[in-house]
Design a protein around this motif. Structure first.
Motif, PDB file in Angstrom:
ATOM      1  N   PRO A 194      55.699  87.462 -69.973  1.00 40.09           N
ATOM      2  CA  PRO A 194      56.664  87.560 -71.075  1.00 40.09           C
ATOM      3  C   PRO A 194      57.701  86.443 -71.051  1.00 40.09           C
ATOM      4  CG  PRO A 194      56.279  89.719 -70.112  1.00 40.09           C
ATOM      5  CD  PRO A 194      55.580  88.720 -69.228  1.00 40.09           C
ATOM      6  N   GLY A 195      57.846  85.746 -72.161  1.00 39.44           N
ATOM      7  CA  GLY A 195      58.833  84.690 -72.284  1.00 39.44           C
ATOM      8  C   GLY A 195      58.409  83.353 -71.727  1.00 39.44           C
ATOM      9  N   VAL A 196      57.261  83.302 -71.082  1.00 42.92           N
ATOM     10  CA  VAL A 196      56.771  82.054 -70.479  1.00 42.92           C
ATOM     11  C   VAL A 196      55.418  81.670 -71.063  1.00 42.92           C
ATOM     12  CG1 VAL A 196      56.103  80.893 -68.335  1.00 42.92           C
ATOM     13  CG2 VAL A 196      58.043  82.475 -68.338  1.00 42.92           C
ATOM     14  N   GLY A 197      54.528  82.637 -71.195  1.00 43.54           N
ATOM     15  CA  GLY A 197      53.196  82.370 -71.717  1.00 43.54           C
ATOM     16  C   GLY A 197      52.141  82.402 -70.629  1.00 43.54           C
ATOM     17  N   ARG A 198      51.053  81.726 -70.865  1.00 40.59           N
ATOM     18  CA  ARG A 198      49.947  81.725 -69.910  1.00 40.59           C
ATOM     19  C   ARG A 198      50.310  80.872 -68.703  1.00 40.59           C
ATOM     20  NH1 ARG A 198      45.248  79.360 -71.714  1.00 40.59           N
ATOM     21  NH2 ARG A 198      44.054  80.630 -70.253  1.00 40.59           N
ATOM     22  N   VAL A 199      50.130  81.443 -67.514  1.00 43.48           N
ATOM     23  CA  VAL A 199      50.565  80.816 -66.263  1.00 43.48           C
ATOM     24  C   VAL A 199      49.376  80.635 -65.338  1.00 43.48           C
ATOM     25  CG1 VAL A 199      52.031  81.040 -64.227  1.00 43.48           C
ATOM     26  CG2 VAL A 199      52.858  81.855 -66.452  1.00 43.48           C
ATOM     27  N   LEU A 200      49.273  79.432 -64.751  1.00 45.56           N
ATOM     28  CA  LEU A 200      48.243  79.146 -63.760  1.00 45.56           C
ATOM     29  C   LEU A 200      48.920  78.842 -62.432  1.00 45.56           C
ATOM     30  CD1 LEU A 200      45.201  78.653 -63.181  1.00 45.56           C
ATOM     31  CD2 LEU A 200      45.624  76.228 -63.657  1.00 45.56           C
ATOM     32  N   VAL A 201      48.591  79.609 -61.399  1.00 45.14           N
ATOM     33  CA  VAL A 201      49.106  79.380 -60.050  1.00 45.14           C
ATOM     34  C   VAL A 201      48.110  78.512 -59.302  1.00 45.14           C
ATOM     35  CG1 VAL A 201      49.836  80.438 -57.877  1.00 45.14           C
ATOM     36  CG2 VAL A 201      50.278  81.616 -60.048  1.00 45.14           C
ATOM     37  N   VAL A 202      48.530  77.305 -58.924  1.00 52.96           N
ATOM     38  CA  VAL A 202      47.654  76.370 -58.218  1.00 52.96           C
ATOM     39  C   VAL A 202      47.934  76.463 -56.725  1.00 52.96           C
ATOM     40  CG1 VAL A 202      46.960  73.959 -57.948  1.00 52.96           C
ATOM     41  CG2 VAL A 202      47.634  74.824 -60.210  1.00 52.96           C
ATOM     42  N   ILE A 203      46.888  76.763 -55.956  1.00 53.23           N
ATOM     43  CA  ILE A 203      47.004  76.905 -54.503  1.00 53.23           C
ATOM     44  C   ILE A 203      46.063  75.901 -53.836  1.00 53.23           C
ATOM     45  CG2 ILE A 203      46.792  78.472 -52.537  1.00 53.23           C
ATOM     46  CD1 ILE A 203      47.191  80.812 -54.425  1.00 53.23           C
ATOM     47  N   PRO A 204      46.578  74.762 -53.378  1.00 54.24           N
ATOM     48  CA  PRO A 204      45.729  73.795 -52.666  1.00 54.24           C
ATOM     49  C   PRO A 204      45.337  74.343 -51.292  1.00 54.24           C
ATOM     50  CG  PRO A 204      47.762  72.779 -53.468  1.00 54.24           C
ATOM     51  CD  PRO A 204      47.941  74.259 -53.539  1.00 54.24           C
TER      52      PRO A 204
ATOM     53  N   LEU B 167      44.118  70.288 -65.130  1.00 52.70           N
ATOM     54  CA  LEU B 167      43.252  71.368 -65.576  1.00 52.70           C
ATOM     55  C   LEU B 167      44.041  72.384 -66.394  1.00 52.70           C
ATOM     56  CD1 LEU B 167      40.385  72.930 -63.583  1.00 52.70           C
ATOM     57  CD2 LEU B 167      41.965  74.419 -64.807  1.00 52.70           C
ATOM     58  N   ALA B 168      45.284  72.666 -65.967  1.00 54.94           N
ATOM     59  CA  ALA B 168      46.132  73.596 -66.717  1.00 54.94           C
ATOM     60  C   ALA B 168      46.378  73.080 -68.128  1.00 54.94           C
ATOM     61  CB  ALA B 168      47.453  73.803 -65.985  1.00 54.94           C
ATOM     62  N   ARG B 169      46.620  71.789 -68.258  1.00 56.76           N
ATOM     63  CA  ARG B 169      46.817  71.192 -69.575  1.00 56.76           C
ATOM     64  C   ARG B 169      45.547  71.304 -70.417  1.00 56.76           C
ATOM     65  NH1 ARG B 169      47.901  64.948 -69.361  1.00 56.76           N
ATOM     66  NH2 ARG B 169      45.776  65.086 -68.569  1.00 56.76           N
ATOM     67  N   GLU B 170      44.425  70.997 -69.791  1.00 58.06           N
ATOM     68  CA  GLU B 170      43.141  71.031 -70.497  1.00 58.06           C
ATOM     69  C   GLU B 170      42.824  72.427 -71.024  1.00 58.06           C
ATOM     70  OE1 GLU B 170      38.510  70.956 -69.057  1.00 58.06           O
ATOM     71  OE2 GLU B 170      39.881  69.524 -68.131  1.00 58.06           O
ATOM     72  N   ARG B 171      43.196  73.458 -70.246  1.00 60.40           N
ATOM     73  CA  ARG B 171      42.859  74.831 -70.619  1.00 60.40           C
ATOM     74  C   ARG B 171      43.973  75.535 -71.406  1.00 60.40           C
ATOM     75  NH1 ARG B 171      38.306  76.395 -67.616  1.00 60.40           N
ATOM     76  NH2 ARG B 171      37.184  74.465 -67.177  1.00 60.40           N
ATOM     77  N   GLY B 172      45.011  74.805 -71.777  1.00 60.19           N
ATOM     78  CA  GLY B 172      45.996  75.370 -72.669  1.00 60.19           C
ATOM     79  C   GLY B 172      47.007  76.304 -72.039  1.00 60.19           C
ATOM     80  N   TYR B 173      47.313  76.127 -70.774  1.00 60.03           N
ATOM     81  CA  TYR B 173      48.336  76.959 -70.138  1.00 60.03           C
ATOM     82  C   TYR B 173      49.722  76.483 -70.553  1.00 60.03           C
ATOM     83  CZ  TYR B 173      44.925  79.346 -67.251  1.00 60.03           C
ATOM     84  OH  TYR B 173      43.872  80.115 -66.831  1.00 60.03           O
ATOM     85  N   ASP B 174      50.666  77.407 -70.457  1.00 61.98           N
ATOM     86  CA  ASP B 174      52.050  77.098 -70.818  1.00 61.98           C
ATOM     87  C   ASP B 174      52.900  76.723 -69.617  1.00 61.98           C
ATOM     88  OD1 ASP B 174      51.967  77.889 -73.746  1.00 61.98           O
ATOM     89  OD2 ASP B 174      51.317  79.769 -72.798  1.00 61.98           O
ATOM     90  N   ALA B 175      52.504  77.162 -68.442  1.00 67.82           N
ATOM     91  CA  ALA B 175      53.260  76.874 -67.220  1.00 67.82           C
ATOM     92  C   ALA B 175      52.313  76.867 -66.037  1.00 67.82           C
ATOM     93  CB  ALA B 175      54.363  77.911 -66.996  1.00 67.82           C
TER      94      ALA B 175
ATOM     95  N   GLY C  98      61.171  71.316 -51.530  1.00 67.73           N
ATOM     96  CA  GLY C  98      60.543  72.631 -51.615  1.00 67.73           C
ATOM     97  C   GLY C  98      59.298  72.609 -52.479  1.00 67.73           C
ATOM     98  N   GLY C  99      58.274  73.351 -52.061  1.00 64.30           N
ATOM     99  CA  GLY C  99      56.996  73.322 -52.749  1.00 64.30           C
ATOM    100  C   GLY C  99      56.626  74.583 -53.494  1.00 64.30           C
ATOM    101  N   TYR C 100      57.597  75.496 -53.697  1.00 69.49           N
ATOM    102  CA  TYR C 100      57.350  76.710 -54.480  1.00 69.49           C
ATOM    103  C   TYR C 100      58.042  76.502 -55.822  1.00 69.49           C
ATOM    104  CZ  TYR C 100      56.589  81.802 -54.977  1.00 69.49           C
ATOM    105  OH  TYR C 100      56.156  83.054 -55.374  1.00 69.49           O
ATOM    106  N   ARG C 101      57.255  76.227 -56.874  1.00 73.38           N
ATOM    107  CA  ARG C 101      57.835  75.762 -58.129  1.00 73.38           C
ATOM    108  C   ARG C 101      57.089  76.292 -59.340  1.00 73.38           C
ATOM    109  NH1 ARG C 101      59.802  69.555 -57.367  1.00 73.38           N
ATOM    110  NH2 ARG C 101      60.721  69.788 -55.290  1.00 73.38           N
ATOM    111  N   VAL C 102      57.823  76.295 -60.457  1.00 76.78           N
ATOM    112  CA  VAL C 102      57.224  76.552 -61.766  1.00 76.78           C
ATOM    113  C   VAL C 102      57.540  75.365 -62.664  1.00 76.78           C
ATOM    114  CG1 VAL C 102      57.113  78.058 -63.776  1.00 76.78           C
ATOM    115  CG2 VAL C 102      57.582  79.047 -61.512  1.00 76.78           C
TER     116      VAL C 102
END
Length: 263
Positions: A9-19, A89-97, A167-171
């Motif tokens: 809610p308020g952000v949109g589709r979110v992809l969490v990237v875990i290397p 990949l997030a950009r390609e698949r239309g994620y918002d964050a 810090g590496g925990y980010r949105v």
């Protein structure tokens, strides 16, 4: 990727990237925690062909959960390159964050919702150890001193009001990543995070820091090295020197132009 268009809610589709690289003991645990903590997000495990079979473990997780996906990369290319690939990949698949998160459990997925809440009114949210309310667990004093000192040096050298630039925990909101030309970032490790912060700040975008509890990994070996720390310090010093040079050049040019206009 998931067909859920509602997202957070308020952000949109979110992809969490875990290397991942040699995180077979951790990847299942961290992915499960993310999915329980914020069920509306998707997860992308970006594995650098880990010799310990992390990629196979990730494939098994993805086979059982349509919101978990795996990006197999040909070899160990570094944290920064993994995130850049995930952002693309997030950009390609239309994620918002897109979210950056370590695989070793040092970033608590249970705190992710607070970062996403802050992202409603920010371009970038940093989970910060060094703002009021933030803390680290199971770190020796010398490592805390190194991190605090490094971040203080970064803040002073770059004139950037960020307390935890490493810090590496980010949105990141996707429009912010587009504005800073993320695909041209070549730094790795700590300096990757610093360079992104610097670009965001210089672009005039809004950065918000949210306090987090950072816990040292319980399983596996840390990827940190003196080389990574050294690269970060060298790059920060060079960026700081370049910024001061550019500021002087602009000041001189401004005075010259003013004299030229004087009747």
């Amino acid at each position: 990727m998931s067909d859920d268009v509602g997202g957070y809610p308020g952000v949109g589709r979110v992809l969490v990237v875990i290397p991942t690289y040699n995180e077979a003991d951790n990847v299942g645990v961290i992915t499960s925690r993310v999915r329980r903590a914020v069920p509306s997000v998707d997860v992308l495990i970006a594995d650098d062909n880990s010799p310990d079979g992390t990629g196979d473990v990730a494939d098994a997780i993805a086979a059982d959960d349509p919101r978990v996906h795996v990006l197999h990369r040909p070899g160990k290319q570094g944290l920064g390159a993994a995130y850049v690939a995930g952002f693309a990949l997030a950009r390609e698949r239309g994620y918002d964050a897109v979210v950056e998160m370590d695989a070793d459990g040092s970033h608590a997925p249970e705190e992710l919702s607070r970062l996403l809440d802050a992202a409603r009114d920010a371009d970038v949210v940093i989970g910060s150890r060094w703002v009021r309310g933030g803390k680290v667990v199971n770190w020796p004093w010398h490592r805390q001193l190194l991190s605090r000192g490094g971040n203080l040096y970064t803040r002073l050298a770059l004139g950037m009001p960020v307390h935890d630039a490493t810090g590496g925990y980010r949105v990141y909101r996707l429009p912010a990543l587009e504005k800073i030309d993320f695909e041209s970032v070549a730094s790795q490790g700590y300096s990757f995070q610093v360079e992104l912060s610097r670009r965001v700040h210089r672009a005039g975008l809004r950065i918000v820091e949210v306090p987090i509890t950072f816990a040292e990994r319980e399983r596996g070996a840390s990827k940190m090295s003196t080389l990574i720390v050294g690269e970060a310090l060298w790059r920060v010093t060079m960026w700081g020197a370049r910024d001061r040079r550019d500021a002087v050049t602009r000041a001189v040019r401004s005075r010259t132009d003013a004299h030229a206009r004087w009747p």
